[in-house]
Design a protein around this motif. Structure first.
Motif, PDB file in Angstrom:
ATOM      1  N   TYR A 205       0.826  -1.211   0.000  1.00  0.00           N
ATOM      2  CA  TYR A 205       0.000   0.000   0.000  1.00  0.00           C
ATOM      3  C   TYR A 205       0.859   1.259   0.000  1.00  0.00           C
ATOM      4  O   TYR A 205       0.561   2.225  -0.700  1.00  0.00           O
ATOM      5  CB  TYR A 205      -0.939   0.013   1.212  1.00  0.00           C
ATOM      6  N   ARG A 206       1.951   1.232   0.789  1.00  0.00           N
ATOM      7  CA  ARG A 206       2.840   2.405   0.809  1.00  0.00           C
ATOM      8  C   ARG A 206       3.468   2.628  -0.562  1.00  0.00           C
ATOM      9  O   ARG A 206       3.564   3.764  -1.033  1.00  0.00           O
ATOM     10  CB  ARG A 206       3.931   2.215   1.865  1.00  0.00           C
ATOM     11  N   ILE A 207       3.879   1.549  -1.200  1.00  0.00           N
ATOM     12  CA  ILE A 207       4.500   1.674  -2.523  1.00  0.00           C
ATOM     13  C   ILE A 207       3.506   2.242  -3.526  1.00  0.00           C
ATOM     14  O   ILE A 207       3.829   3.152  -4.299  1.00  0.00           O
ATOM     15  CB  ILE A 207       5.043   0.301  -2.987  1.00  0.00           C
ATOM     16  N   VAL A 208       2.295   1.703  -3.504  1.00  0.00           N
ATOM     17  CA  VAL A 208       1.274   2.183  -4.437  1.00  0.00           C
ATOM     18  C   VAL A 208       0.930   3.651  -4.146  1.00  0.00           C
ATOM     19  O   VAL A 208       0.826   4.466  -5.073  1.00  0.00           O
ATOM     20  CB  VAL A 208       0.013   1.286  -4.371  1.00  0.00           C
ATOM     21  N   ASP A 209       0.766   3.997  -2.870  1.00  0.00           N
ATOM     22  CA  ASP A 209       0.467   5.391  -2.521  1.00  0.00           C
ATOM     23  C   ASP A 209       1.591   6.318  -2.955  1.00  0.00           C
ATOM     24  O   ASP A 209       1.347   7.400  -3.496  1.00  0.00           O
ATOM     25  CB  ASP A 209       0.235   5.534  -1.008  1.00  0.00           C
ATOM     26  N   ASP A 210       2.826   5.894  -2.732  1.00  0.00           N
ATOM     27  CA  ASP A 210       3.974   6.701  -3.125  1.00  0.00           C
ATOM     28  C   ASP A 210       3.996   6.885  -4.644  1.00  0.00           C
ATOM     29  O   ASP A 210       4.233   7.987  -5.139  1.00  0.00           O
ATOM     30  CB  ASP A 210       5.270   6.037  -2.639  1.00  0.00           C
ATOM     31  N   ALA A 211       3.735   5.812  -5.365  1.00  0.00           N
ATOM     32  CA  ALA A 211       3.716   5.893  -6.833  1.00  0.00           C
ATOM     33  C   ALA A 211       2.602   6.826  -7.304  1.00  0.00           C
ATOM     34  O   ALA A 211       2.805   7.622  -8.234  1.00  0.00           O
ATOM     35  CB  ALA A 211       3.539   4.505  -7.428  1.00  0.00           C
ATOM     36  N   ARG A 212       1.448   6.759  -6.660  1.00  0.00           N
ATOM     37  CA  ARG A 212       0.351   7.655  -7.040  1.00  0.00           C
ATOM     38  C   ARG A 212       0.705   9.114  -6.765  1.00  0.00           C
ATOM     39  O   ARG A 212       0.416   9.997  -7.580  1.00  0.00           O
ATOM     40  CB  ARG A 212      -0.916   7.278  -6.273  1.00  0.00           C
ATOM     41  N   ARG A 213       1.336   9.361  -5.591  1.00  0.00           N
ATOM     42  CA  ARG A 213       1.745  10.739  -5.296  1.00  0.00           C
ATOM     43  C   ARG A 213       2.752  11.239  -6.321  1.00  0.00           C
ATOM     44  O   ARG A 213       2.655  12.359  -6.810  1.00  0.00           O
ATOM     45  CB  ARG A 213       2.343  10.823  -3.889  1.00  0.00           C
ATOM     46  N   ARG A 214       3.690  10.384  -6.665  1.00  0.00           N
ATOM     47  CA  ARG A 214       4.701  10.789  -7.654  1.00  0.00           C
ATOM     48  C   ARG A 214       4.068  11.025  -9.014  1.00  0.00           C
ATOM     49  O   ARG A 214       4.436  11.956  -9.724  1.00  0.00           O
ATOM     50  CB  ARG A 214       5.792   9.736  -7.748  1.00  0.00           C
TER      51      ARG A 214
END
Length: 179
Positions: free
Chosen positions: A131-140
């Motif tokens: 979830y953190r990876i996906v959230d980080d990718a979405r923010r980026r």
């Protein structure tokens, strides 16, 4: 997990806007990092699946060993066919076997419980990391989209400014040479 790459505050300006090569290079870097994060997430999910399979194997082995211990305990020697001393030894052996079986069941239950807890923790950790990876990718991706919108807007304004400047230059009469 890798640290996120810092975004530059601005790109170098060229005659027609930002340096396209610099912008393209930055986007390529961010896309490469996004691919790395996706691979990390997939590895964490695979590890959680592996642990779940190990837990199922441990449960099956526990069930098999419990059934085997039950079969062994159900076939006692006939006490009527032996003497008092042997009967006493058989009683002691049965009591010891019961204790061993009880201890083995308790240990097996503790092992299964520990394995389940470890699998749950690892699954939760892997899920949280994904979830953190996906959230980080979405923010980026959102930041990249915002940069792209700002860049496109600036390029439109620069193109309009250049068009105005060209039309002003076309409208002006040439200056006469002073003799």
């Amino acid at each position: 997990m890798t640290a996120p790459l810092p975004l530059p505050e601005s790109f170098a300006l060229t005659f027609r806007g930002y340096d396209r090569a610099q912008v393209d290079e930055r986007i390529d870097e961010l896309l490469a990092e996004l691919r790395l994060l996706t691979v990390d997430r997939d590895a964490a999910v695979a590890e959680a699946g592996h642990l779940a399979r190990q837990l199922e194997r441990a449960r099956a082995e526990h069930a098999e060993l419990s059934a085997r211990a039950d079969r062994l305990c159900r076939t006692p020697a006939d006490p009527a066919a032996v003497g008092d001393r042997v009967r006493h030894l058989l009683d002691l052996a049965h009591a010891e076997a019961d204790g061993i079986v009880t201890t083995a069941r308790e240990r097996a239950a503790a092992i299964v419980r520990d394995a389940e807890e470890a699998a749950e923790r690892r699954t939760a950790d892997a899920r949280a990391q994904a979830y953190r990876i996906v959230d980080d990718a979405r923010r980026r991706a959102g930041r990249l989209a915002a940069i792209e919108r700002r860049t496109a807007d600036r390029l439109r304004r620069i193109d309009a400014f250049l068009a105005d400047a060209e039309s002003l230059l076309d409208e002006q009469t040439p200056l006469r040479a002073v003799a």
